[in-house]
Scaffold this motif. Structure first.
Motif, PDB file in Angstrom:
ATOM      1  N   GLU A   1       1.080  -1.217   0.304  1.00 32.65           N
ATOM      2  CA  GLU A   1       0.383  -0.080  -0.132  1.00 32.65           C
ATOM      3  C   GLU A   1       1.027   1.200   0.083  1.00 32.65           C
ATOM      4  O   GLU A   1       0.466   2.115  -0.589  1.00 32.65           O
ATOM      5  N   ALA A   2       1.800   1.368   1.037  1.00 34.04           N
ATOM      6  CA  ALA A   2       2.489   2.413   1.288  1.00 34.04           C
ATOM      7  C   ALA A   2       3.821   2.796  -0.365  1.00 34.04           C
ATOM      8  O   ALA A   2       3.965   3.609  -0.467  1.00 34.04           O
ATOM      9  N   LYS A   3       3.935   1.574  -1.919  1.00 35.39           N
ATOM     10  CA  LYS A   3       4.655   1.608  -2.862  1.00 35.39           C
ATOM     11  C   LYS A   3       3.417   2.074  -3.129  1.00 35.39           C
ATOM     12  O   LYS A   3       3.746   2.770  -4.751  1.00 35.39           O
ATOM     13  N   GLN A   4       2.244   1.624  -3.722  1.00 36.19           N
ATOM     14  CA  GLN A   4       1.039   2.292  -4.288  1.00 36.19           C
ATOM     15  C   GLN A   4       0.982   3.940  -4.188  1.00 36.19           C
ATOM     16  O   GLN A   4       0.941   4.635  -5.264  1.00 36.19           O
ATOM     17  N   GLN A   5       0.931   3.882  -2.874  1.00 30.59           N
ATOM     18  CA  GLN A   5       1.287   5.740  -2.439  1.00 30.59           C
ATOM     19  C   GLN A   5       2.019   6.268  -3.088  1.00 30.59           C
ATOM     20  O   GLN A   5       1.903   7.670  -3.593  1.00 30.59           O
ATOM     21  N   ARG A   6       3.505   5.159  -2.814  1.00 33.82           N
ATOM     22  CA  ARG A   6       4.612   6.244  -3.797  1.00 33.82           C
ATOM     23  C   ARG A   6       4.170   6.393  -4.268  1.00 33.82           C
ATOM     24  O   ARG A   6       4.716   7.511  -5.444  1.00 33.82           O
ATOM     25  N   ASP A   7       3.560   5.230  -5.729  1.00 34.34           N
ATOM     26  CA  ASP A   7       3.896   5.717  -6.982  1.00 34.34           C
ATOM     27  C   ASP A   7       2.678   6.709  -7.469  1.00 34.34           C
ATOM     28  O   ASP A   7       2.940   7.514  -8.619  1.00 34.34           O
ATOM     29  N   LYS A   8       1.459   6.720  -6.965  1.00 37.93           N
ATOM     30  CA  LYS A   8       0.161   8.086  -7.051  1.00 37.93           C
ATOM     31  C   LYS A   8       1.270   9.094  -7.196  1.00 37.93           C
ATOM     32  O   LYS A   8       0.901  10.265  -7.436  1.00 37.93           O
ATOM     33  N   ALA A   9       2.120   9.349  -5.585  1.00 40.25           N
ATOM     34  CA  ALA A   9       2.756  10.447  -5.411  1.00 40.25           C
ATOM     35  C   ALA A   9       3.782  11.663  -6.527  1.00 40.25           C
ATOM     36  O   ALA A   9       3.348  12.266  -6.846  1.00 40.25           O
ATOM     37  N   LEU A  10       4.335   9.851  -7.324  1.00 44.14           N
ATOM     38  CA  LEU A  10       5.173  10.348  -7.979  1.00 44.14           C
ATOM     39  C   LEU A  10       4.956  10.876  -9.525  1.00 44.14           C
ATOM     40  O   LEU A  10       5.012  11.349 -10.080  1.00 44.14           O
ATOM     41  N   GLN A  11       3.436  10.564  -9.779  1.00 36.45           N
ATOM     42  CA  GLN A  11       2.556  10.977 -10.822  1.00 36.45           C
ATOM     43  C   GLN A  11       1.873  12.199 -10.705  1.00 36.45           C
ATOM     44  O   GLN A  11       1.697  12.838 -11.879  1.00 36.45           O
ATOM     45  N   ALA A  12       1.638  12.362  -9.313  1.00 33.38           N
ATOM     46  CA  ALA A  12       1.116  13.238  -9.670  1.00 33.38           C
ATOM     47  C   ALA A  12       2.546  15.090  -9.378  1.00 33.38           C
ATOM     48  O   ALA A  12       2.249  15.797  -9.896  1.00 33.38           O
ATOM     49  N   PHE A  13       3.901  14.287  -9.346  1.00 34.36           N
ATOM     50  CA  PHE A  13       4.638  14.879  -9.428  1.00 34.36           C
ATOM     51  C   PHE A  13       5.080  15.948 -10.721  1.00 34.36           C
ATOM     52  O   PHE A  13       5.125  16.758 -11.162  1.00 34.36           O
ATOM     53  N   ASN A  14       5.021  14.584 -11.218  1.00 33.68           N
ATOM     54  CA  ASN A  14       5.482  14.779 -13.009  1.00 33.68           C
ATOM     55  C   ASN A  14       4.411  15.749 -13.179  1.00 33.68           C
ATOM     56  O   ASN A  14       4.756  16.647 -14.379  1.00 33.68           O
ATOM     57  N   SER A  15       2.754  15.542 -13.041  1.00 37.31           N
ATOM     58  CA  SER A  15       1.864  15.949 -13.594  1.00 37.31           C
ATOM     59  C   SER A  15       1.666  17.584 -13.240  1.00 37.31           C
ATOM     60  O   SER A  15       2.283  18.729 -13.881  1.00 37.31           O
ATOM     61  N   GLN A  16       2.260  17.675 -11.986  1.00 30.67           N
ATOM     62  CA  GLN A  16       2.381  19.240 -11.759  1.00 30.67           C
ATOM     63  C   GLN A  16       3.532  19.767 -12.007  1.00 30.67           C
ATOM     64  O   GLN A  16       3.391  21.632 -11.928  1.00 30.67           O
ATOM     65  N   VAL A  17       4.848  19.218 -11.909  1.00 29.98           N
ATOM     66  CA  VAL A  17       5.581  19.472 -12.283  1.00 29.98           C
ATOM     67  C   VAL A  17       5.967  20.530 -13.919  1.00 29.98           C
ATOM     68  O   VAL A  17       6.007  21.175 -14.860  1.00 29.98           O
ATOM     69  N   TRP A  18       5.191  19.154 -14.910  1.00 26.70           N
ATOM     70  CA  TRP A  18       4.569  19.927 -16.597  1.00 26.70           C
ATOM     71  C   TRP A  18       3.452  20.932 -16.778  1.00 26.70           C
ATOM     72  O   TRP A  18       4.288  21.594 -16.783  1.00 26.70           O
TER      73      TRP A  18
END
Length: 205
Positions: free
Chosen positions: A121-138
């Protein structure tokens, strides 16, 4: 890999914080330009027909200032969101570290497998956070690029203002030239802040 992910989150957090600070400075300068445009318009009106060309530019200067403020505030909000996402991601990465350490220490112990769902579950949250990073950074990079393009128009306007100021009668020429110089300096200052902000994310794809 874990250390790389940790660095990734830290890099975003630091970069977003720097961008927020730079854009705060840019917004302050843009507000000064807006005030300067108002003063320039009043002065150009007093100068009469000889300042007609300069007067027309004051509207564009004011619009540029307002656009800069609006864009900078929007980009600043994105930078704050990225900082928050980075903090959440870092906490998740630390949780993954702790779960993996606990699982390793537990070895073949009874019930050691009960830690696995929490780790996943923690890894899924990490992946979700990284996706949010990429979207916001773009989004942030796009906004910075758009603002940089608008500022190129500001540099042209400041150059035109200087030319128009020389066409005005002697009574007001010096004052308008001072205003034109202020606009040029402010535009260059904002451009520098935007350029520094762009550099923060230049290496992030």
């Amino acid at each position: 890999m874990q250390q790389k992910d940790n660095n990734f989150g830290t890099e975003h957090f630091v970069a977003a914080s720097i961008v927020a600070a730079e854009l705060h400075q840019a917004t302050r300068v843009a507000r000064d330009i807006s005030l300067t445009a108002g003063n320039a318009k009043a002065l150009a009106l007093r100068a009469g027909d000889s300042a007609r060309g300069f007067r027309a530019l004051t509207d564009f200067i004011d619009e540029l200032a307002k656009l800069t403020i609006k864009t900078a505030e929007h980009v600043n909000k994105l930078a704050v969101d990225i900082s928050r996402e980075a903090a959440d991601s870092t906490r998740t990465l630390h949780a993954i570290d702790h779960f993996e350490t606990a699982i390793k220490k537990a070895g073949e112990a009874q019930y050691s497998n009960t830690l696995t769902p929490a780790l996943n579950e923690a890894k899924q949250q990490r992946d979700k956070a990284l996706q949010a990073f990429n979207s916001q950074v773009w989004k942030l990079k796009t906004q910075l690029d758009d603002l940089a393009r608008e500022l190129r128009a500001g540099l042209v306007l400041s150059a035109m203002s200087r030319v128009e100021a020389t066409q005005v009668g002697e009574d007001h020429a010096v004052s308008l030239q001072v205003i034109a110089s202020k606009v040029a300096e402010a535009t260059e200052s904002i451009r520098n802040h935007i350029e520094k902000s762009q550099q923060c994310f230049a290496h992030i794809h």
